[in-house]
Every structure is written in C-alpha cells, then in structure tokens.
Design a protein around this motif. Structure first.
Motif, PDB file in Angstrom:
ATOM      1  N   TYR A  33      11.596  -4.874   1.364  1.00 13.61           N
ATOM      2  CA  TYR A  33      10.857  -3.463   1.742  1.00 13.61           C
ATOM      3  C   TYR A  33      10.048  -3.499   3.209  1.00 13.61           C
ATOM      4  O   TYR A  33       9.750  -4.923   3.372  1.00 13.61           O
ATOM      5  CB  TYR A  33       9.910  -2.828   0.738  1.00 13.61           C
ATOM      6  CG  TYR A  33       8.889  -3.615   0.701  1.00 13.61           C
ATOM      7  CD1 TYR A  33       7.660  -3.033   1.167  1.00 13.61           C
ATOM      8  CD2 TYR A  33       8.565  -4.724  -0.144  1.00 13.61           C
ATOM      9  CE1 TYR A  33       6.461  -3.674   1.012  1.00 13.61           C
ATOM     10  CE2 TYR A  33       7.469  -5.589  -0.261  1.00 13.61           C
ATOM     11  CZ  TYR A  33       6.200  -5.080   0.252  1.00 13.61           C
ATOM     12  OH  TYR A  33       5.111  -5.694   0.192  1.00 13.61           O
ATOM     13  N   ALA A  93      11.371  -8.112  -3.911  1.00 12.25           N
ATOM     14  CA  ALA A  93      10.815  -6.838  -4.790  1.00 12.25           C
ATOM     15  C   ALA A  93      12.125  -6.165  -5.524  1.00 12.25           C
ATOM     16  O   ALA A  93      12.885  -5.904  -4.709  1.00 12.25           O
ATOM     17  CB  ALA A  93      10.130  -5.879  -3.803  1.00 12.25           C
ATOM     18  N   PHE A 151      10.267  -0.423  -5.893  1.00 14.48           N
ATOM     19  CA  PHE A 151       9.032   0.072  -5.161  1.00 14.48           C
ATOM     20  C   PHE A 151       8.899   1.580  -5.421  1.00 14.48           C
ATOM     21  O   PHE A 151       9.768   2.341  -5.964  1.00 14.48           O
ATOM     22  CB  PHE A 151       9.721   0.094  -3.588  1.00 14.48           C
ATOM     23  CG  PHE A 151       8.340   0.681  -2.487  1.00 14.48           C
ATOM     24  CD1 PHE A 151       7.670  -0.296  -2.057  1.00 14.48           C
ATOM     25  CD2 PHE A 151       8.529   1.997  -2.425  1.00 14.48           C
ATOM     26  CE1 PHE A 151       6.616   0.357  -1.457  1.00 14.48           C
ATOM     27  CE2 PHE A 151       7.483   2.505  -1.699  1.00 14.48           C
ATOM     28  CZ  PHE A 151       6.397   1.660  -1.088  1.00 14.48           C
ATOM     29  N   LEU A 200       4.936  -2.521  -6.798  1.00 15.39           N
ATOM     30  CA  LEU A 200       6.030  -3.551  -6.425  1.00 15.39           C
ATOM     31  C   LEU A 200       6.440  -4.089  -7.918  1.00 15.39           C
ATOM     32  O   LEU A 200       5.666  -4.441  -8.398  1.00 15.39           O
ATOM     33  CB  LEU A 200       6.039  -4.466  -5.373  1.00 15.39           C
ATOM     34  CG  LEU A 200       5.740  -3.766  -3.933  1.00 15.39           C
ATOM     35  CD1 LEU A 200       5.197  -5.062  -3.029  1.00 15.39           C
ATOM     36  CD2 LEU A 200       7.197  -3.384  -3.468  1.00 15.39           C
ATOM     37  N   SER A 255       4.123  -6.379 -12.077  1.00 16.01           N
ATOM     38  CA  SER A 255       3.807  -5.505 -10.934  1.00 16.01           C
ATOM     39  C   SER A 255       2.855  -5.642 -10.346  1.00 16.01           C
ATOM     40  O   SER A 255       1.930  -6.554 -10.410  1.00 16.01           O
ATOM     41  CB  SER A 255       4.015  -4.057 -11.120  1.00 16.01           C
ATOM     42  OG  SER A 255       2.975  -3.727 -12.033  1.00 16.01           O
TER      43      SER A 255
END
Length: 111
Positions: free
Chosen positions: A41, A74, A77, A88, A103
């Motif tokens: 990301y 990840a 998201f 994440l 997370s």
C-alpha cells in the motif's frame, strides 16, 4: 506451424501487474493505493499530489513528495471513522507474540 497436439498459447507465463484499488480517505485529504495481490500500500496526500503536478520541481527539490506512508505484507487496508486513521491487517506470522490483535492502526497527518 505448431503441432496440433501442443497448446497454441506460449509456454512462458507473462506477469501482468494489476492496478491498485483507489481508496480515498473520509476527509478526502488522502488517497490509498492498495495492491492486494502484492500486499502493498501507499498513501498519497492529495493536495501535495496536485501541487507536484502544477509545480513539479519546487516540491521535489525541497524534499516533499505526495507519498506520506507505504508498506508491504498488508493483507487488507481500511480507513477507520471520519478522520485520517487507517487500519492494516497482517498475516499472523508477522505479528509479534505479545500482540493480541492481527491488525495495526495508524493515523496520517500533514504538518
């Protein structure tokens, strides 16, 4: 010509990079580019992005870029709430033993 008993497609597999999902923050200040297949990301500051397009040399020479955060590994998201907070989801093998959650939550601010 190729023999009929062989595939007409090439034996080599070509890798095609899929485009990222574009996930705007609730405030509209940030845009997340999320590549789910690559588990990667990047978060961009929208105003900085438009400034770079208008005046490409000024911001880059001063060391400013539209990218404010990025990461890998990840699984997922998500923007959380009405602010610039995001979460994440990481695979369990990357989470420390003492953490009870799989997370990670962060917030983005521009100074």
């Amino acid at each position: 010509p190729k023999p009929l008993n062989q595939s007409l497609t090439s034996s080599k597999t070509t890798s095609t990079r899929m485009p990222p999902r574009l996930l705007p923050s609730p405030s509209g200040e940030f845009l997340c580019l999320f590549w789910s297949k690559e588990k990667k990301y990047e978060i961009l500051h929208m105003e900085s992005l438009s400034n770079v397009a208008k005046k490409p040399n000024r911001d880059i020479q001063q060391g400013y870029t539209p990218a404010v955060d990025s990461g890998v590994n990840a699984l997922s998201f998500a923007w959380v709430g009405d602010e610039n907070v995001f979460a994440l989801l990481y695979p369990p093998e990357l989470i420390k033993e003492d953490s009870s959650s799989k997370s990670k939550e962060k917030s983005v601010t521009i100074r």
